[in-house]
Design an enzyme around this catalytic site. Structure first.
Site, PDB file in Angstrom:
ATOM      1  N   GLY A 267      42.512  -3.965  55.419  1.00  8.82           N
ATOM      2  CA  GLY A 267      43.254  -3.864  56.661  1.00  8.82           C
ATOM      3  C   GLY A 267      43.909  -5.174  57.016  1.00  8.82           C
ATOM      4  O   GLY A 267      45.073  -5.214  57.429  1.00  8.82           O
ATOM      5  N   ALA A 268      43.156  -6.261  56.848  1.00 12.34           N
ATOM      6  CA  ALA A 268      43.669  -7.583  57.169  1.00 12.34           C
ATOM      7  C   ALA A 268      42.694  -8.608  56.622  1.00 12.34           C
ATOM      8  O   ALA A 268      41.575  -8.280  56.225  1.00 12.34           O
ATOM      9  CB  ALA A 268      43.843  -7.752  58.681  1.00 12.34           C
ATOM     10  N   MET A 269      43.110  -9.876  56.623  1.00 15.43           N
ATOM     11  CA  MET A 269      42.276 -10.951  56.094  1.00 15.43           C
ATOM     12  C   MET A 269      42.380 -12.163  57.010  1.00 15.43           C
ATOM     13  O   MET A 269      43.469 -12.561  57.399  1.00 15.43           O
ATOM     14  CB  MET A 269      42.726 -11.302  54.671  1.00 15.43           C
ATOM     15  CG  MET A 269      41.924 -12.410  54.038  1.00 15.43           C
ATOM     16  SD  MET A 269      40.166 -12.009  53.950  1.00 15.43           S
ATOM     17  CE  MET A 269      39.454 -13.647  54.032  1.00 15.43           C
ATOM     18  N   GLU A 270      41.211 -12.760  57.313  1.00 11.34           N
ATOM     19  CA  GLU A 270      41.112 -13.789  58.353  1.00 11.34           C
ATOM     20  C   GLU A 270      41.352 -15.203  57.862  1.00 11.34           C
ATOM     21  O   GLU A 270      40.916 -16.164  58.501  1.00 11.34           O
ATOM     22  CB  GLU A 270      39.722 -13.718  59.001  1.00 11.34           C
ATOM     23  CG  GLU A 270      38.557 -14.206  58.121  1.00 11.34           C
ATOM     24  CD  GLU A 270      37.889 -13.115  57.322  1.00 11.34           C
ATOM     25  OE1 GLU A 270      36.767 -13.316  56.855  1.00 11.34           O
ATOM     26  OE2 GLU A 270      38.517 -12.044  57.159  1.00 11.34           O
ATOM     27  N   ASN A 271      42.054 -15.403  56.738  1.00 14.63           N
ATOM     28  CA  ASN A 271      42.289 -16.742  56.204  1.00 14.63           C
ATOM     29  C   ASN A 271      42.554 -17.746  57.320  1.00 14.63           C
ATOM     30  O   ASN A 271      43.364 -17.490  58.213  1.00 14.63           O
ATOM     31  CB  ASN A 271      43.500 -16.742  55.272  1.00 14.63           C
ATOM     32  CG  ASN A 271      43.572 -15.506  54.419  1.00 14.63           C
ATOM     33  OD1 ASN A 271      42.762 -15.304  53.549  1.00 14.63           O
ATOM     34  ND2 ASN A 271      44.553 -14.656  54.707  1.00 14.63           N
ATOM     35  N   HIS A 303      39.729  -8.606  65.733  1.00 12.91           N
ATOM     36  CA  HIS A 303      38.697  -8.824  64.714  1.00 12.91           C
ATOM     37  C   HIS A 303      39.011 -10.054  63.869  1.00 12.91           C
ATOM     38  O   HIS A 303      38.155 -10.942  63.694  1.00 12.91           O
ATOM     39  CB  HIS A 303      38.596  -7.583  63.830  1.00 12.91           C
ATOM     40  CG  HIS A 303      37.576  -7.687  62.736  1.00 12.91           C
ATOM     41  ND1 HIS A 303      36.301  -7.218  62.860  1.00 12.91           N
ATOM     42  CD2 HIS A 303      37.667  -8.221  61.486  1.00 12.91           C
ATOM     43  CE1 HIS A 303      35.632  -7.456  61.752  1.00 12.91           C
ATOM     44  NE2 HIS A 303      36.449  -8.056  60.892  1.00 12.91           N
ATOM     45  N   GLU A 304      40.230 -10.128  63.349  1.00 13.51           N
ATOM     46  CA  GLU A 304      40.572 -11.256  62.479  1.00 13.51           C
ATOM     47  C   GLU A 304      40.619 -12.564  63.266  1.00 13.51           C
ATOM     48  O   GLU A 304      40.226 -13.609  62.744  1.00 13.51           O
ATOM     49  CB  GLU A 304      41.902 -11.005  61.766  1.00 13.51           C
ATOM     50  CG  GLU A 304      41.972  -9.699  60.988  1.00 13.51           C
ATOM     51  CD  GLU A 304      40.824  -9.493  60.004  1.00 13.51           C
ATOM     52  OE1 GLU A 304      40.235 -10.493  59.526  1.00 13.51           O
ATOM     53  OE2 GLU A 304      40.495  -8.327  59.732  1.00 13.51           O
ATOM     54  N   HIS A 307      37.132 -13.881  63.825  1.00 12.37           N
ATOM     55  CA  HIS A 307      36.581 -14.473  62.609  1.00 12.37           C
ATOM     56  C   HIS A 307      36.786 -15.986  62.575  1.00 12.37           C
ATOM     57  O   HIS A 307      36.092 -16.678  61.810  1.00 12.37           O
ATOM     58  CB  HIS A 307      37.251 -13.873  61.377  1.00 12.37           C
ATOM     59  CG  HIS A 307      36.493 -12.751  60.742  1.00 12.37           C
ATOM     60  ND1 HIS A 307      35.131 -12.789  60.518  1.00 12.37           N
ATOM     61  CD2 HIS A 307      36.916 -11.546  60.254  1.00 12.37           C
ATOM     62  CE1 HIS A 307      34.744 -11.674  59.920  1.00 12.37           C
ATOM     63  NE2 HIS A 307      35.805 -10.900  59.757  1.00 12.37           N
ATOM     64  N   GLU A 326      30.776 -10.139  59.014  1.00  9.02           N
ATOM     65  CA  GLU A 326      31.458  -8.886  59.320  1.00  9.02           C
ATOM     66  C   GLU A 326      30.733  -8.078  60.396  1.00  9.02           C
ATOM     67  O   GLU A 326      31.363  -7.527  61.299  1.00  9.02           O
ATOM     68  CB  GLU A 326      31.625  -8.054  58.052  1.00  9.02           C
ATOM     69  CG  GLU A 326      32.544  -8.694  57.012  1.00  9.02           C
ATOM     70  CD  GLU A 326      33.951  -8.951  57.523  1.00  9.02           C
ATOM     71  OE1 GLU A 326      34.331  -8.426  58.595  1.00  9.02           O
ATOM     72  OE2 GLU A 326      34.684  -9.696  56.843  1.00  9.02           O
TER      73      GLU A 326
END
Length: 875
Positions: A267-271, A303-304, A307, A326
């Site tokens: 869905g997405a990535m929290e880089n 959410h991201e 993080h 998570e």
């Protein structure tokens, strides 16, 4: 991967890394087919060199090694060892500088791990182990370093060059190229690295933090999508403010960037500082996105962002601790969404997902604790157990401690472990130390797989005015765990009088009553709680707000469930009482009861439908019958067609009995004003479309749905009408489908909806319809969203359609084999329906097993698919 059988990794074998990476400088010379990556690392031993030198092991996959240098001197072939997945420096000094130059082909990267090309742009996905497909590196989360990244590319083709942190340098080079250098001051593991390069539109804004710092907000999308970003930017700012107010967490960098890409496995990535999103969780406007899309976008962006602290500033030591970041962050985003929308509806949505899919995961061959003991492929453990059950475990700690003490614990956790890679034990210990409590019994939730059951025994002593609740817990055996220790289970409880009033509660041994709700803590296999001064036998309200992820066997009669539907003061339990009553009615029909509508269920349905004092969104949930997947989880042997037919009978009978009331409520809920993304407006649309879904099943009502489709000024009402028409094979449904396609075929995200509504239609002939969709010119196996919209919708959201024809099992196996060559992560996730082969009748069971065995015989099958198939067959 090699021909050898993939090997498991075990938590018990964890050891600290032998080397620390003090700093890393990366240079990317971008070319779609031949990108050169130069990595310069300062490396220091993480052990006592007096004990002897240890090899320095770097992970790498699908890389062309160009050169290796140590302390500026070239290293010849004799100075290193290389295999399919490692580069080893056998005897390095205790402190050294290592330069590694590799070459990769991003255009050929269909697995979408590492660096790949999407829509002409470069982007990365490094979680969990994608960085090793970019360059050789000790690719594990406890190796944290400071990254400096220079990105070089053709200025005309790639004017935007992004990476983590702050921009510290840029300039022009010869031959029309340019560069940008980024420095991330935060320690981070390689899985949080990110890079994006392309020709993208930037939507800019700003946010002032609680300390007065100005943060630049930049949202990058493909040109033409700028008008779909307003909601995403507004959601980001709401999340930043909420995290300050509720958790005291302030953003630390000067810039926060989000990039939307079409091809993305997750869905997405929290880089850190540069989030990469699947475009479906960014792009939205009323004409193209439904209410649920808007809610999901807000939740995923939150959410991201959350993080940044629960995952980035404090990260996980190893991948067995994945739920550390998570589970905690899902709990935080759930709190946020509840505050932004309706707490009761959000709780219902979360528990519905848990019951229909996570409980099934707990009962299947891939069952695992939220802190697994082992894995073959870590990508297979991005599961609902890690995320949703992990969040429920954090929620239980919140319930046990209360909001203020939970905040004390989270403050200590962030302060104590900022800049560290830690474990779930560290999280629980911070909660204990901040509040002086003992949560040692709570550890079983992290260690044990399976869904606990809580059985209730009730007794009332009229003479003594005592009410006794005896709670007994058990947990079924799961693979590798035949015996289970008792868990610490918070059971939030109230007692209701027969008039519906919540009674004051005083437990035996207490001097006075303490409110009308208690959290009973079940620590032992069975415990009895005695309530004093109860004037008459009450109806217990148990597990309020679903205070623990368990299966409750409360011993309620049908009459008590109907009573709770009408009188329960806890919104979740009121909804749940209706679900349990409807479940009983449907199961009795499956077992051969006469085909007639249950009077109690019908009366409760009518009472809720007529109550215009209730939140419309909550009414919509209360009117919905249990999904077919949840009904299946409550049966020993699953007959998908019998479940579908029994549920449909109840739906049609309710629609016929309450036709006038449904039509009246549908008409009254019409919204004459402009579309609004607000809780009250969304609730009205939710209930109105729930009424339509019932009505369209009746003869003569399809025109109502078609009229709504034609008049709809927003995607919510348009899709609701389209689903109603297509899923009931109503007159003119094909006309609506054709119109929808002609209008939206150039918008990929809306076209995904068009594919999905057809693939999820349960009517006979579903398999042939899906085969035709795969042949459609707009279908591609290379885009995960499109795969999920057709194959995923068919096999996971259409149980009657999927299981009607045994050939569907062969079809799914064929698709998995094809997908595995392109994208093993997506292929493995499509396996889920076949993994439960033992729960079906013999004919279905045999074909499913044969197809799993066929998949396992495929040469060079990925470790992702191998693990799921082998565990499914061995269970």
């Amino acid at each position: 991967m090699s021909e050898s059988q993939p090997q498991a990794v075990y938590l018990k074998d964890y050891t600290a890394p032998d080397y620390r990476i003090e700093t890393i400088n990366l240079r990317f010379d971008l070319d779609p087919e031949a990108t050169t990556v130069t990595s310069r690392m300062e490396v220091r031993a993480n052990y006592d060199p007096a004990e002897g030198r240890r090899p320095f092991v770097l992970n790498g996959q699908e890389l062309e090694l160009v050169s290796v240098s140590m302390d500026h001197d070239p290293v010849g072939d004799e100075g290193y060892e290389i295999s399919d997945d490692t580069l080893v420096i056998p005897h390095p000094p205790a402190h050294f500088h290592l330069e590694v130059v590799t070459r990769i082909n991003p255009s050929a990267n269909t697995a979408l791990e590492g660096l790949y090309v999407s829509g002409g742009n470069f982007c990365t996905q490094c979680e969990a182990e994608g960085f090793r497909k970019i360059t050789y590196f000790p690719d594990r989360p406890d190796v944290m370093t400071r990254f400096t990244t220079t990105v070089v590319a053709d200025r005309k083709e790639y004017p935007v060059l992004l990476s983590n942190g702050d921009r510290i340098d840029s300039g022009e080079l010869e031959d029309g190229r340019h560069y940008v250098t980024w420095h991330d001051p935060s320690l981070k593991p390689s899985y949080l690295f990110a890079l994006v390069a392309g020709d993208l539109a930037c939507i800019a804004d700003h946010f002032t933090t609680m300390s007065g710092k100005e943060v630049k907000l930049e949202l990058y999308v493909q040109y033409g999508n700028e008008d779909k970003t307003e909601h995403a930017m507004r959601s980001l700012k709401k999340a930043m403010r909420w995290d300050e107010e509720v958790y005291g967490r302030e953003y630390d960098l000067n810039t926060y960037m989000i990039v939307a890409v079409d091809d993305f496995n997750m869905g997405a990535m929290e880089n850190k500082g540069l989030n990469i999103f699947n475009s479906r969780f960014i792009l939205a406007k009323p004409e193209t996105a439904t209410d649920m899309d808007f809610v999901n976008i807000e939740g995923v962006i939150a959410h991201e962002y959350f993080h940044n602290w629960s995952g980035n500033r404090v990260t996980c030591r190893d991948w067995f601790q994945l739920s550390l970041k998570e589970g905690f962050t899902v709990f935080r985003d759930s709190q946020f969404t509840a505050d932004m929308t309706s707490p009761a509806v959000k709780r219902i949505d979360d528990v519905s997902l848990l019951r229909t899919r996570q409980f099934a995961e707990d009962a299947g061959p891939m069952a695992h604790p939220i802190r697994p003991d082992s894995y073959v492929e870590i990508n297979n453990f991005y599961t609902l157990t890690i995320y949703e059950k992990g969040a429920e475990v954090v929620r239980m700690i919140h319930t046990l401690l209360g909001p203020e003490r939970f905040r004390k614990g989270s403050d200590l956790y962030f302060k104590r472990h900022d800049g560290q890679a830690v474990t779930t034990d560290d999280f629980v210990r911070a909660m204990e130390d901040a509040n002086g409590v003992d949560l040692s019994r709570f550890s079983h939730w992290y260690e044990q797989a399976g869904t606990p059951r809580v059985e209730v025994e009730r007794a009332y002593d009229a003479a003594a005015k005592q009410y006794r609740l005896t709670l007994r817990q058990s947990c079924p055996p799961t693979p590798g765990q035949p015996e289970k220790a008792p868990c610490q289970i918070p059971v939030k409880t109230a007692l209701l009088s027969r008039e519906g009033a919540a009674l004051p509660l005083r437990l035996a041994g207490e001097s006075q009553a303490g409110g009308s709700e208690r959290v009973l803590v079940l620590n032992e296999p069975d415990q009895t709680f005695i309530f004093e001064e109860i004037p008459a036998e009450p109806v217990p309200s148990l597990l309020r707000a679903f205070s623990a992820p368990v299966k409750l066997e409360g011993g309620y009669s049908d009459e008590e469930l109907a009573f709770l539907m009408g009188n329960e003061t806890d919104d979740f339990n009121r909804w749940d009482a209706g679900q349990q009553l409807a479940l009983r009615v449907i199961v009795r029909l499956i077992e051969g009861a006469p085909r007639e509508l249950d009077r109690g269920l019908s009366a409760a349905f009518g009472k809720i439908l007529a109550d215009d004092r209730l939140d419309p969104a909550l009414v919509a949930e209360a009117l919905a019958l249990p999904p077919e997947e949840y009904i299946a989880e409550c049966m020993d042997e699953v007959d998908p067609l019998a479940i579908h037919e029994a549920r449909q009978f109840v739906r049609i009978a309710l629609a016929e009995t309450h036709h006038e009331a449904l039509a009246a409520r549908y008409t009254a809920l019409a919204d004459p004003g402009p579309y609004r993304v607000e809780a009250d407006a969304m609730g009205r649309r939710r209930l109105r479309n729930a009424c339509l879904a019932y009505l369209v099943q009746l003869e003569g009502e399809s025109e109502r749905a078609f009229a709504q489709y034609e008049a709809a000024g927003n995607m919510t009402d348009s899709m609701a009408a389209l689903v109603a028409l297509v899923h009931n094979a109503a007159p003119r449904y094909d006309e609506a489908l054709q119109h929808f396609y002609q209008r939206w075929h150039e918008d990929p995200l809306v076209l995904d909806k068009w594919f999905a509504v057809q693939a999820a239609a349960p009517a006979p002939g579903a398999l042939e319809r899906v085969r035709k969709l795969l042949d459609h010119p707009d279908f591609t196996m290379r885009n995960p969203n499109r795969v999920r919209s057709v194959i995923g919708a068919f096999v996971m959201r259409n149980p009657a359609g999927f299981h009607r024809d045994l050939a569907a099992y062969t079809f799914l196996a064929d698709q998995i084999i094809s997908l595995d060559r392109l994208n093993p992560q997506v292929a493995a996730r499509m396996l889920d329906p076949l993994t439960r082969w033992k729960r079906y009748d013999e004919s279905r069971r045999n074909v499913m097993k044969e197809e799993l065995e066929r998949i396992l015989r495929v040469p060079r099958i990925s470790s992702d698919v191998y693990e799921v198939v082998s565990k499914s067959l061995a269970a």
